[in-house]
Design a protein around this motif. Structure first.
Motif, PDB file in Angstrom:
ATOM      1  N   ALA A 191       9.800  10.181  -9.483  1.00 31.74           N
ATOM      2  CA  ALA A 191      11.179  10.056  -9.148  1.00 31.74           C
ATOM      3  C   ALA A 191      11.721   8.572  -9.862  1.00 31.74           C
ATOM      4  O   ALA A 191      12.880   8.634 -10.227  1.00 31.74           O
ATOM      5  CB  ALA A 191      11.608  10.202  -7.754  1.00 31.74           C
ATOM      6  N   GLY A 192      10.783   7.953 -10.181  1.00 25.91           N
ATOM      7  CA  GLY A 192      11.151   6.612 -10.643  1.00 25.91           C
ATOM      8  C   GLY A 192      11.780   5.561  -9.491  1.00 25.91           C
ATOM      9  O   GLY A 192      12.343   4.520 -10.155  1.00 25.91           O
ATOM     10  N   GLY A 193      11.292   5.822  -8.325  1.00 22.25           N
ATOM     11  CA  GLY A 193      11.715   5.088  -7.502  1.00 22.25           C
ATOM     12  C   GLY A 193      10.688   3.896  -6.924  1.00 22.25           C
ATOM     13  O   GLY A 193      10.696   3.059  -6.345  1.00 22.25           O
ATOM     14  N   ALA A 194       9.430   4.048  -7.720  1.00 23.33           N
ATOM     15  CA  ALA A 194       8.204   3.249  -7.727  1.00 23.33           C
ATOM     16  C   ALA A 194       7.157   3.106  -8.791  1.00 23.33           C
ATOM     17  O   ALA A 194       7.411   4.099  -9.693  1.00 23.33           O
ATOM     18  CB  ALA A 194       7.367   3.501  -6.182  1.00 23.33           C
ATOM     19  N   ARG A 195       6.547   2.300  -8.908  1.00 19.52           N
ATOM     20  CA  ARG A 195       5.616   2.059  -9.802  1.00 19.52           C
ATOM     21  C   ARG A 195       4.262   2.014  -9.177  1.00 19.52           C
ATOM     22  O   ARG A 195       3.893   1.071  -8.371  1.00 19.52           O
ATOM     23  CB  ARG A 195       5.702   0.897 -10.752  1.00 19.52           C
ATOM     24  N   THR A 196       3.305   2.933  -9.628  1.00 17.23           N
ATOM     25  CA  THR A 196       1.991   2.851  -9.183  1.00 17.23           C
ATOM     26  C   THR A 196       0.969   2.254  -9.755  1.00 17.23           C
ATOM     27  O   THR A 196       0.560   2.457 -11.063  1.00 17.23           O
ATOM     28  CB  THR A 196       1.475   4.252  -8.446  1.00 17.23           C
ATOM     29  N   ARG A 212       1.000  -1.266  -0.101  1.00 19.46           N
ATOM     30  CA  ARG A 212       0.114  -0.132  -0.010  1.00 19.46           C
ATOM     31  C   ARG A 212       0.875   1.203   0.053  1.00 19.46           C
ATOM     32  O   ARG A 212       2.306   1.208   0.091  1.00 19.46           O
ATOM     33  CB  ARG A 212      -0.999  -0.063   1.360  1.00 19.46           C
ATOM     34  N   ALA A 213       0.256   2.548   0.091  1.00 20.29           N
ATOM     35  CA  ALA A 213       0.905   3.784  -0.056  1.00 20.29           C
ATOM     36  C   ALA A 213       0.639   4.647   1.054  1.00 20.29           C
ATOM     37  O   ALA A 213       0.679   5.718   1.108  1.00 20.29           O
ATOM     38  CB  ALA A 213       0.804   4.391  -1.598  1.00 20.29           C
ATOM     39  N   GLY A 214       0.541   3.673   2.382  1.00 13.61           N
ATOM     40  CA  GLY A 214       0.466   4.705   3.700  1.00 13.61           C
ATOM     41  C   GLY A 214       1.714   5.296   3.846  1.00 13.61           C
ATOM     42  O   GLY A 214       2.779   5.204   3.259  1.00 13.61           O
ATOM     43  N   GLN A 272      -3.469   8.134  -0.133  1.00 12.19           N
ATOM     44  CA  GLN A 272      -2.406   7.265  -0.443  1.00 12.19           C
ATOM     45  C   GLN A 272      -1.859   7.406  -1.797  1.00 12.19           C
ATOM     46  O   GLN A 272      -0.657   7.348  -2.311  1.00 12.19           O
ATOM     47  CB  GLN A 272      -2.818   5.888  -0.123  1.00 12.19           C
ATOM     48  N   THR A 273      -2.812   7.752  -2.822  1.00  8.71           N
ATOM     49  CA  THR A 273      -2.492   8.184  -4.478  1.00  8.71           C
ATOM     50  C   THR A 273      -1.464   9.323  -4.235  1.00  8.71           C
ATOM     51  O   THR A 273      -0.555   9.228  -4.887  1.00  8.71           O
ATOM     52  CB  THR A 273      -3.635   8.505  -5.146  1.00  8.71           C
ATOM     53  N   ALA A 274      -1.828  10.294  -3.355  1.00  4.15           N
ATOM     54  CA  ALA A 274      -0.985  11.519  -3.230  1.00  4.15           C
ATOM     55  C   ALA A 274       0.397  11.538  -2.605  1.00  4.15           C
ATOM     56  O   ALA A 274       1.491  11.827  -3.152  1.00  4.15           O
ATOM     57  CB  ALA A 274      -1.823  12.651  -2.479  1.00  4.15           C
ATOM     58  N   ASN A 275       0.325  10.348  -1.724  1.00  4.03           N
ATOM     59  CA  ASN A 275       1.474  10.015  -0.932  1.00  4.03           C
ATOM     60  C   ASN A 275       2.643   9.290  -2.113  1.00  4.03           C
ATOM     61  O   ASN A 275       4.019   9.352  -1.924  1.00  4.03           O
ATOM     62  CB  ASN A 275       1.282   8.746   0.091  1.00  4.03           C
TER      63      ASN A 275
END
Length: 385
Positions: A310-315, A271-273, A300-303
């Motif tokens: 930045a390229g550190g994650a894929r949502t 999750r993106a908590g 969480q979408t905003a987080n």
């Protein structure tokens, strides 16, 4: 050296509120201060955050109702809030805090309300990229607002002058991972995946992740070593699914050694908590993020935006989080070790390693005669305009 003071931290009982409160408590006690925690029953029992010992944090449970359930629910919540405020006021008379710091969640409101009435200095810390309900409610009355993102949604312009971007504090055990290299990953080596839904788990991860991993090429699937934190009602089915697919997996409802698990992970599915994002960026671990769609104000979408940009994650939005989509993203990341290590570095660059120290500086300054002014890396929000 700053003279020892007393501080009260007030936070809701979820990990998103409790983890930064614990990190601040740890920093303040290192500086010689005494700290008391005000929370609900869940918060004071949160495992592993507030150890016993000579400098142990005092813990206090106060009632704090949720304003839901119609008129009767509202009346009950108001009654509980009044009780909580009275209990907090009694604590302040005995403990004599220099300041009260709220971390969001319903228990923070009566604690802050009692502080306003007693003339005690106050601040709030917002972990998410969207200012939460309780923090919005008290924003006009507190002396300072600490944020975790340069641009915090739903922060009113008239309150921006007292907003300070400090980041979201993490535990020292997580921050220590920042000094360690990304785990060596070669084409034939074990590929370690950490799956976590945060302190409350996430059923969608237990349903989709095993199926998604089963769609990976056989050679890649055989390299997997999965650690999966699941809800208690989902864990047996998820364990059976991994076993039927012949995927090596360890499952638990709670991971007390999460920093260690994070340290050896090559990829995190989560999750993106707020706490998850801050720990990923502190340690420098790439991730596939699935924001909780029902989170208040879609925070969480905003987080996830900054680390993703930045390229550190894929949502992946939950309505598009299917086994086939997960398998596709896993192949893009997992079959290119150099790209994965680059993503780890980009995640790390989004971190705020001095968050606990900067927040403690702000908290200490609240007791100064003048209005709080930040020193060092913690800067007023306008500096990022």
């Amino acid at each position: 050296m700053t003279r020892p003071k007393h501080f009260v931290l007030a936070a809701g009982g979820t990990g998103g509120h409790m983890v930064p409160a614990a990190a601040l408590a740890e920093e303040l006690t290192k500086r010689g201060h005494r700290v008391a925690l005000v929370s609900d029953a869940r918060g004071v029992r949160f495992p592993g955050l507030f150890p016993n010992g000579e400098n142990a944090v005092q813990t206090h449970v106060i009632p704090a109702g949720r304003f839901s359930g119609g008129p009767l629910g509202w009346l009950k919540a108001a009654r509980q809030m009044r009780q909580g405020r009275a209990m907090a006021a009694e604590l302040y008379r005995a403990f004599k805090p220099a300041a009260v710091i709220g971390f969001g969640g319903y228990p923070a409101y009566p604690a802050l309300s009692a502080a306003f009435a007693a003339g005690i200095r106050t601040a709030v810390h917002e972990q998410n990229a969207v200012l939460g309900r309780v923090n919005r409610l008290v924003a006009g009355r507190v002396d300072a607002i600490a944020t975790s993102y340069p641009d915090t949604e739903r922060l009113k312009p008239r309150h921006a002058a007292k907003a300070h971007m400090v980041g979201n504090p993490v535990r020292e055990s997580v921050l220590a991972l920042r000094a360690k290299p990304y785990p060596l990953l070669e084409e034939e080596s074990i590929f370690r995946v950490l799956v976590t839904g945060g302190s409350q788990g996430a059923s969608i991860l237990s349903k989709v992740v095993p199926e998604g991993l089963s769609m990976l090429p056989v050679a890649f699937r055989r390299r997997l070593q999965v650690t999966h934190q699941a809800r208690i009602e989902d864990i047996d089915a998820a364990r059976e699914k991994y076993a039927s697919l012949d995927i090596a997996a360890d499952l638990a409802t709670y991971l007390p050694d999460l920093p260690e698990q994070l340290g050896w992970s090559h990829l995190v599915i989560a999750r993106a908590g707020a706490s998850t994002i801050s720990e990923l960026t502190a340690a420098g671990r790439p991730a596939i993020l699935v924001p909780l769609p029902s989170a208040t104000d879609d925070h969480q979408t905003a987080n996830a935006r900054a680390i993703t940009a930045a390229g550190g994650a894929r949502t992946i939005p939950q309505d598009r989080f299917t086994p086939s989509e997960l398998a596709k993203q896993m192949q893009k990341l997992g079959l290119d070790p150099e790209a994965l290590q680059n993503a780890a570095g980009r995640a790390r660059a989004c971190g705020s390693p001095n968050a606990a120290s900067d927040l403690a500086d702000l908290v200490e300054s609240l007791d100064a005669p003048a209005a709080p002014q930040m020193v060092g890396l913690a800067r007023p929000k306008e500096a990022f305009a």
